[in-house]
Design a protein around this motif. Structure first.
Motif, mmCIF file in Angstrom:
data_model
loop_
_atom_site.group_PDB
_atom_site.id
_atom_site.type_symbol
_atom_site.label_atom_id
_atom_site.label_comp_id
_atom_site.label_asym_id
_atom_site.label_seq_id
_atom_site.Cartn_x
_atom_site.Cartn_y
_atom_site.Cartn_z
ATOM 1 N N HIS A 203 0.833 -1.190 0.000
ATOM 2 C CA HIS A 203 0.000 0.000 0.000
ATOM 3 C C HIS A 203 0.875 1.250 0.000
ATOM 4 C CE1 HIS A 203 -2.827 -3.071 1.302
ATOM 5 N NE2 HIS A 203 -3.799 -2.256 0.964
ATOM 6 N N ARG A 204 0.363 2.280 -0.625
ATOM 7 C CA ARG A 204 1.084 3.545 -0.718
ATOM 8 C C ARG A 204 0.233 4.653 -0.113
ATOM 9 N NH1 ARG A 204 3.845 5.699 -6.324
ATOM 10 N NH2 ARG A 204 4.422 7.778 -5.591
ATOM 11 N N ILE A 205 0.839 5.478 0.720
ATOM 12 C CA ILE A 205 0.146 6.575 1.391
ATOM 13 C C ILE A 205 0.542 7.893 0.747
ATOM 14 C CG2 ILE A 205 -0.022 7.865 3.559
ATOM 15 C CD1 ILE A 205 0.240 5.215 5.035
ATOM 16 N N GLY A 206 -0.426 8.779 0.553
ATOM 17 C CA GLY A 206 -0.155 10.112 0.039
ATOM 18 C C GLY A 206 -1.396 10.697 -0.628
ATOM 19 N N PRO A 207 -1.651 11.982 -0.415
ATOM 20 C CA PRO A 207 -0.908 12.874 0.466
ATOM 21 C C PRO A 207 -1.141 12.515 1.938
ATOM 22 C CG PRO A 207 -2.417 14.095 -1.003
ATOM 23 C CD PRO A 207 -2.772 12.668 -1.069
ATOM 24 N N LEU A 208 -0.298 13.045 2.789
ATOM 25 C CA LEU A 208 -0.511 13.035 4.229
ATOM 26 C C LEU A 208 -0.115 14.417 4.734
ATOM 27 C CD1 LEU A 208 -1.233 11.744 6.903
ATOM 28 C CD2 LEU A 208 1.067 10.777 7.030
ATOM 29 N N CYS A 209 -1.112 15.202 5.119
ATOM 30 C CA CYS A 209 -0.903 16.585 5.559
ATOM 31 C C CYS A 209 -1.553 16.758 6.921
ATOM 32 C CB CYS A 209 -1.527 17.575 4.577
ATOM 33 S SG CYS A 209 -0.992 17.379 2.867
ATOM 34 N N ALA A 210 -0.874 17.453 7.825
ATOM 35 C CA ALA A 210 -1.395 17.561 9.184
ATOM 36 C C ALA A 210 -0.832 18.792 9.881
ATOM 37 C CB ALA A 210 -1.037 16.308 9.987
ATOM 38 N N ASP A 211 -1.641 19.355 10.762
ATOM 39 C CA ASP A 211 -1.219 20.537 11.513
ATOM 40 C C ASP A 211 -0.072 20.234 12.467
ATOM 41 O OD1 ASP A 211 -3.076 22.139 10.282
ATOM 42 O OD2 ASP A 211 -4.432 22.292 12.003
ATOM 43 N N THR A 212 -0.132 19.080 13.121
ATOM 44 C CA THR A 212 0.837 18.750 14.169
ATOM 45 C C THR A 212 1.265 17.292 14.030
ATOM 46 O OG1 THR A 212 -0.800 17.934 15.762
ATOM 47 C CG2 THR A 212 -0.374 20.340 15.729
ATOM 48 N N PRO A 213 2.381 16.916 14.664
ATOM 49 C CA PRO A 213 2.765 15.501 14.672
ATOM 50 C C PRO A 213 1.675 14.600 15.246
ATOM 51 C CG PRO A 213 4.620 16.850 15.330
ATOM 52 C CD PRO A 213 3.444 17.775 15.237
ATOM 53 N N ARG A 214 0.932 15.085 16.235
ATOM 54 C CA ARG A 214 -0.154 14.278 16.809
ATOM 55 C C ARG A 214 -1.237 14.019 15.767
ATOM 56 N NH1 ARG A 214 -3.922 15.927 22.055
ATOM 57 N NH2 ARG A 214 -5.221 14.033 22.046
ATOM 58 N N TYR A 276 3.650 15.871 5.397
ATOM 59 C CA TYR A 276 4.315 14.650 5.829
ATOM 60 C C TYR A 276 4.505 13.664 4.673
ATOM 61 C CZ TYR A 276 3.772 16.076 10.688
ATOM 62 O OH TYR A 276 3.862 16.764 11.880
ATOM 63 N N GLY A 277 3.667 13.756 3.656
ATOM 64 C CA GLY A 277 3.803 12.885 2.517
ATOM 65 C C GLY A 277 3.132 13.498 1.300
ATOM 66 N N ILE A 278 3.781 13.428 0.150
ATOM 67 C CA ILE A 278 3.196 13.971 -1.064
ATOM 68 C C ILE A 278 2.219 12.962 -1.668
ATOM 69 C CG2 ILE A 278 5.214 15.414 -1.509
ATOM 70 C CD1 ILE A 278 6.056 13.408 -3.663
ATOM 71 N N GLY A 279 1.348 13.447 -2.550
ATOM 72 C CA GLY A 279 0.381 12.556 -3.160
ATOM 73 C C GLY A 279 1.040 11.478 -3.994
ATOM 74 N N SER A 280 1.977 11.887 -4.838
ATOM 75 C CA SER A 280 2.697 10.948 -5.666
ATOM 76 C C SER A 280 3.991 11.581 -6.131
ATOM 77 C CB SER A 280 1.854 10.530 -6.889
ATOM 78 O OG SER A 280 1.836 11.572 -7.842
ATOM 79 N N LEU A 281 5.001 10.762 -6.329
ATOM 80 C CA LEU A 281 6.254 11.275 -6.879
ATOM 81 C C LEU A 281 6.045 11.733 -8.311
ATOM 82 C CD1 LEU A 281 9.340 11.603 -6.357
ATOM 83 C CD2 LEU A 281 9.618 9.371 -7.419
ATOM 84 N N GLU A 282 5.111 11.121 -9.002
ATOM 85 C CA GLU A 282 4.953 11.352 -10.432
ATOM 86 C C GLU A 282 4.196 12.638 -10.762
ATOM 87 O OE1 GLU A 282 5.634 7.588 -8.982
ATOM 88 O OE2 GLU A 282 3.623 8.449 -8.880
ATOM 89 N N LEU A 283 3.240 13.023 -9.904
ATOM 90 C CA LEU A 283 2.412 14.197 -10.196
ATOM 91 C C LEU A 283 2.405 15.196 -9.057
ATOM 92 C CD1 LEU A 283 1.164 13.671 -12.999
ATOM 93 C CD2 LEU A 283 -1.076 13.940 -11.975
ATOM 94 N N GLY A 284 3.269 14.997 -8.074
ATOM 95 C CA GLY A 284 3.342 15.947 -6.968
ATOM 96 C C GLY A 284 2.355 15.663 -5.851
#
Length: 284
Positions: A203-214, A276-284
């Motif tokens: 499985h591949r995760i992305g995007p992963l965006c968050a205000d805080t580490p929690r 924390y993680g981009i959507g994809s390396l291929e399309l940003g």
């Protein structure tokens, strides 16, 4: 190239891009099963295929997300046809497509000098974290499955972390077969979101965006709640948020390789602390 056959460059269709995806996965990119179908509608004129006597041998994408921003990706050559100039050939045809937009791309470290020739400058590394999940996650309080009613809010949040507004791309990304999106809502406000999707290697995760580490930790747990210990997970993570590496390493992921994010034109001002993680390396 002429003595080897007729080399031509044209726009790619979905069947072409399935071949390109196989090349990318041969390089360890772990492109999701539904990624090509999500990618091509973003800018149908931005996917280029090089053919030698009619057979695909090279590819590149140059996707215009907006009037101001474009992304290079999928710079690939059939492993059996490398060294013939087919990669440069397809790039020369694609290059005018972005016009005077700010363009982003990711270079392998040894290619940074070559990528700099068009005026692109290195800004940060993006790390591919891969590994067998130490333990499955669970659905934490305040994390919900993203539905149509959250799409506008998710797109607005994504715009803080990405240089263009991409609501329609996210709509496809969130509803593609096997894709699952989660958002964390605290006191009525969205504090982050993430998407997990099936891919050839787990499985591949992305995007992963968050205000805080929690927030990021809660979302990662939600995204892996349907998995089991030992399942393979991967994510491409900019090194601009140190807490990201700590989170992934604690879950069993390790660095596989890294690329260098480069921009031609002004570097976009983004919430790098939230990415924390981009959507994809291929399309940003």
């Amino acid at each position: 190239m002429d003595d080897k056959g007729e080399f031509t460059v044209g726009l790619a269709n979905l069947a072409d891009w399935q071949i390109v995806t196989e090349w990318g996965n041969g390089e360890g990119w772990n492109i999701g099963f539904q990624d090509p179908a999500c990618f091509l509608p973003t800018d149908p004129d931005g996917f280029f295929i090089g053919r030698l006597d009619g057979r695909p041998v090279s590819a590149v994408s140059l996707v215009n997300y907006s009037d101001d921003y474009a992304v290079w990706g999928h710079y690939l050559v059939d492993p059996q046809q490398r060294g013939g100039g087919y990669g440069l050939g397809v790039c020369k045809v694609a290059s005018p497509h972005s016009g005077d937009r700010v363009t982003a791309g990711d270079a392998m470290p040894e290619q940074v000098k070559n990528y700099s020739r068009d005026g692109s400058v290195p800004v940060h590394d993006t790390i591919h974290f891969v590994g067998a999940l130490d333990r499955p996650g669970s659905l934490p309080p305040e994390v919900i499955r993203i539905g149509p009613e959250q799409l506008d809010e998710v797109a607005d949040y994504d715009r803080q972390c990405f240089p263009a507004y991409r609501r329609e791309f996210l709509r496809r990304w969130l509803t593609a077969e096997g894709h699952q999106g989660y958002a964390r809502i605290v006191d009525g406000a969205l504090t982050g979101f993430g998407v997990v999707r099936p891919a050839p290697a787990g499985h591949r995760i992305g995007p992963l965006c968050a205000d805080t580490p929690r927030d990021a930790e809660a979302l990662f747990d939600a995204l892996t709640a349907g998995l089991v210990a030992g399942d393979q997970v991967s994510i491409f993570s900019p090194d601009t948020q140190p807490a990201a590496a700590k989170l992934f390493q604690e879950r069993g992921l390790t660095e596989q390789f890294r690329v260098v994010r480069m921009y031609r034109g002004p570097v976009p001002q983004l919430r790098t602390d939230a990415l924390y993680g981009i959507g994809s390396l291929e399309l940003g």
